[in-house]
Write a protein that holds these residues in place. Structure first.
Motif, PDB file in Angstrom:
ATOM      1  N   ALA A   1     -30.456 -58.693   1.986  1.00 54.06           N
ATOM      2  CA  ALA A   1     -30.588 -59.867   1.133  1.00 54.06           C
ATOM      3  C   ALA A   1     -31.830 -60.641   1.557  1.00 54.06           C
ATOM      4  O   ALA A   1     -32.266 -60.548   2.709  1.00 54.06           O
ATOM      5  N   VAL A   2     -32.388 -61.384   0.612  1.00 54.65           N
ATOM      6  CA  VAL A   2     -33.638 -62.094   0.857  1.00 54.65           C
ATOM      7  C   VAL A   2     -33.423 -63.586   0.609  1.00 54.65           C
ATOM      8  O   VAL A   2     -32.885 -63.976  -0.430  1.00 54.65           O
ATOM      9  N   GLY A   3     -33.826 -64.403   1.580  1.00 53.67           N
ATOM     10  CA  GLY A   3     -33.719 -65.854   1.435  1.00 53.67           C
ATOM     11  C   GLY A   3     -35.014 -66.422   0.876  1.00 53.67           C
ATOM     12  O   GLY A   3     -36.079 -65.819   1.006  1.00 53.67           O
TER      13      GLY A   3
ATOM     14  N   VAL B   1     -35.540 -61.722   5.426  1.00 54.57           N
ATOM     15  CA  VAL B   1     -34.471 -60.741   5.163  1.00 54.57           C
ATOM     16  C   VAL B   1     -33.315 -60.927   6.139  1.00 54.57           C
ATOM     17  O   VAL B   1     -33.515 -61.136   7.320  1.00 54.57           O
ATOM     18  N   PHE B   2     -32.110 -60.895   5.585  1.00 51.36           N
ATOM     19  CA  PHE B   2     -30.912 -60.834   6.417  1.00 51.36           C
ATOM     20  C   PHE B   2     -30.007 -59.782   5.790  1.00 51.36           C
ATOM     21  O   PHE B   2     -30.386 -59.156   4.803  1.00 51.36           O
ATOM     22  N   THR B   3     -28.845 -59.553   6.382  1.00 53.32           N
ATOM     23  CA  THR B   3     -27.937 -58.574   5.774  1.00 53.32           C
ATOM     24  C   THR B   3     -26.615 -59.233   5.437  1.00 53.32           C
ATOM     25  O   THR B   3     -26.198 -60.204   6.080  1.00 53.32           O
TER      26      THR B   3
ATOM     27  N   TYR C   1     -22.669 -71.099  -3.939  1.00 50.94           N
ATOM     28  CA  TYR C   1     -22.994 -69.955  -4.803  1.00 50.94           C
ATOM     29  C   TYR C   1     -24.497 -69.701  -4.737  1.00 50.94           C
ATOM     30  O   TYR C   1     -25.273 -70.620  -4.465  1.00 50.94           O
ATOM     31  N   GLU C   2     -24.913 -68.460  -4.982  1.00 49.50           N
ATOM     32  CA  GLU C   2     -26.328 -68.116  -5.138  1.00 49.50           C
ATOM     33  C   GLU C   2     -26.414 -66.966  -6.138  1.00 49.50           C
ATOM     34  O   GLU C   2     -26.105 -65.822  -5.786  1.00 49.50           O
ATOM     35  N   ALA C   3     -26.811 -67.271  -7.361  1.00 49.09           N
ATOM     36  CA  ALA C   3     -26.969 -66.231  -8.385  1.00 49.09           C
ATOM     37  C   ALA C   3     -28.166 -65.361  -8.026  1.00 49.09           C
ATOM     38  O   ALA C   3     -29.229 -65.887  -7.688  1.00 49.09           O
ATOM     39  N   GLU C   4     -27.991 -64.046  -8.076  1.00 47.40           N
ATOM     40  CA  GLU C   4     -29.098 -63.170  -7.668  1.00 47.40           C
ATOM     41  C   GLU C   4     -29.171 -61.881  -8.486  1.00 47.40           C
ATOM     42  O   GLU C   4     -28.153 -61.332  -8.899  1.00 47.40           O
ATOM     43  N   LEU C   5     -30.396 -61.433  -8.675  1.00 44.12           N
ATOM     44  CA  LEU C   5     -30.641 -60.090  -9.206  1.00 44.12           C
ATOM     45  C   LEU C   5     -30.458 -59.103  -8.054  1.00 44.12           C
ATOM     46  O   LEU C   5     -30.982 -59.323  -6.963  1.00 44.12           O
TER      47      LEU C   5
ATOM     48  N   GLN D   1     -23.673 -62.251  -6.616  1.00 40.53           N
ATOM     49  CA  GLN D   1     -23.504 -63.595  -6.066  1.00 40.53           C
ATOM     50  C   GLN D   1     -23.540 -63.484  -4.551  1.00 40.53           C
ATOM     51  O   GLN D   1     -22.730 -62.780  -3.951  1.00 40.53           O
ATOM     52  N   ASP D   2     -24.507 -64.162  -3.949  1.00 38.29           N
ATOM     53  CA  ASP D   2     -24.618 -64.196  -2.491  1.00 38.29           C
ATOM     54  C   ASP D   2     -23.860 -65.440  -2.015  1.00 38.29           C
ATOM     55  O   ASP D   2     -24.447 -66.467  -1.696  1.00 38.29           O
ATOM     56  N   ILE D   3     -22.535 -65.321  -2.001  1.00 35.75           N
ATOM     57  CA  ILE D   3     -21.693 -66.467  -1.620  1.00 35.75           C
ATOM     58  C   ILE D   3     -21.902 -66.773  -0.131  1.00 35.75           C
ATOM     59  O   ILE D   3     -22.023 -65.860   0.689  1.00 35.75           O
TER      60      ILE D   3
ATOM     61  N   GLY E   1     -22.005 -65.845   7.969  1.00 35.27           N
ATOM     62  CA  GLY E   1     -21.697 -66.899   6.990  1.00 35.27           C
ATOM     63  C   GLY E   1     -21.772 -66.407   5.558  1.00 35.27           C
ATOM     64  O   GLY E   1     -21.221 -67.020   4.643  1.00 35.27           O
ATOM     65  N   LYS E   2     -22.452 -65.269   5.359  1.00 32.04           N
ATOM     66  CA  LYS E   2     -22.598 -64.720   4.016  1.00 32.04           C
ATOM     67  C   LYS E   2     -21.794 -63.426   3.849  1.00 32.04           C
ATOM     68  O   LYS E   2     -21.989 -62.696   2.878  1.00 32.04           O
ATOM     69  N   SER E   3     -20.916 -63.158   4.812  1.00 32.09           N
ATOM     70  CA  SER E   3     -20.205 -61.872   4.791  1.00 32.09           C
ATOM     71  C   SER E   3     -18.690 -61.990   4.891  1.00 32.09           C
ATOM     72  O   SER E   3     -18.015 -61.010   5.181  1.00 32.09           O
TER      73      SER E   3
HETATM   74 ZN    ZN Z   1     -29.092 -65.431  -1.282  1.00 32.43          ZN
END
Ligand code: ZN
Length: 308
Positions: A78-80, A100-102, A124-128, A155-157, A174-176
């Motif tokens: 995932a990319v911030g 980049v994180f995972t 929430y984070e809407a993402e392609l 969604q990168d919750i 935190g994102k997993s």
């Molecule tokens: Zn994100």
């Protein structure tokens, strides 16, 4: 040509309009039921996708619940801060290289799965999302699209206290949390899209529009990310890349997801995720405000007061 790949009860299916076609059945066993295996024979998949009219539909999408179209990726990157307006709203400088994180792959869930929250600061984070087809190492930017099986909505919750609780912050956990990576509704091949360089992306929370942008605003586009990542890791079939979110996330003005919220995330041509948010418990750091996060809370308060 092209295809839309879905996961129905763990079985791969191709989609046309409102109908779906069980992949193992229509391919007479040339494909297995496993959606991950379907990604290994993309030209055959495209060829089948072009002749769905010749088969009898297995059923209608309205009658089934879809799972994640890519249920078991080997890796999920995932990319911030990958949209200019999001970097600006976060008071961050434009990143010199992708941040980049995972997300751990166990967080991947379906397009209508519940989001199970364990603090009052889940965002929430809407993402392609890009999914790798042909594997590769040291992939040049110029040919990177050839390594993409297709695109979907993601969604990168993010649980913000957990995201910022380590010093320096370490985003992965935190994102997993389980359920923090809904993707879908289907995987759409590039040939099925009119213009995959320019698609509207938007997200609303219980009917309130929160994010709206176009994927053409990505700072580091998909070919760049593939070239960048594949210099470091071999990208494998089924690997997932969350490409970053535009402005409008909850952490900026303090509007986090609440128990019972309906999170709706759409990208033009790719479809819509509809995820209900459910507050199931408190995690052990849910009430602890890490230093990096307290600044964000203060900024949000300031912003809310300025708006009054
Ligand atoms: Zn994100």
């Amino acid at each position: 040509m092209g295809f839309k790949l879905a996961n129905i009860d763990g079985r791969a299916a191709l989609v046309s309009g409102e109908d779906y076609y069980d992949l193992e059945k229509i391919s007479q066993g040339n494909f297995s039921q496993d959606p991950m295996q379907a990604l290994e024979a993309l030209s055959e998949l495209s060829a089948l996708g072009a002749q769905l009219d010749n088969f009898e539909a297995s059923g209608q999408l309205a009658d089934v619940e879809l799972g994640p179209p890519v249920p078991n990726p080997k890796n999920c990157y995932a990319v911030g801060l990958n949209y200019r307006n999001h970097a600006e709203e976060s008071n961050m400088a434009m990143p010199p290289v992708p941040m980049v994180f995972t997300k751990h792959t166990s967080c991947i869930s379906g397009p209508t799965a519940d989001i199970e929250m364990r603090s009052d600061y889940v965002d929430y984070e809407a993402e392609l999302v890009a999914v790798i087809g042909k594997p590769g190492k040291d992939i040049a930017k110029e040919i990177a699209w050839q390594h993409v099986a297709g695109l979907c909505v993601g969604q990168d919750i993010s649980d913000r206290p957990m995201q910022f609780s380590a010093a320096p912050p370490q985003f992965n956990l935190g994102k997993s949390f389980d359920t923090f990576g809904p993707i879908g509704p289907v995987l759409t091949s590039l040939e099925s899209l009119q213009d995959y360089h320019s698609m509207e992306i938007q997200c609303d929370v219980s009917g309130e529009l929160r994010q709206k942008d176009n994927v053409s605003d990505l700072i580091f586009d998909i070919p760049y990310l593939i070239a960048y990542l594949s210099e470091i890791v071999t990208l494998k079939t089924g690997d997932i890349i969350f490409t970053g979110t535009p402005a409008g996330v909850g952490v900026i003005d303090g509007k986090y997801l609440r128990d019972g919220d309906m999170l709706t995330t759409s990208i033009e041509g790719l479809g819509t995720l509809r995820n209900r948010c459910v507050r199931i418990a408190d995690h052990s750091r849910a009430d602890i405000v890490p230093e990096a996060f307290s600044k964000l809370l203060a900024n949000a308060r300031e912003k809310a007061n300025a708006g009054k």
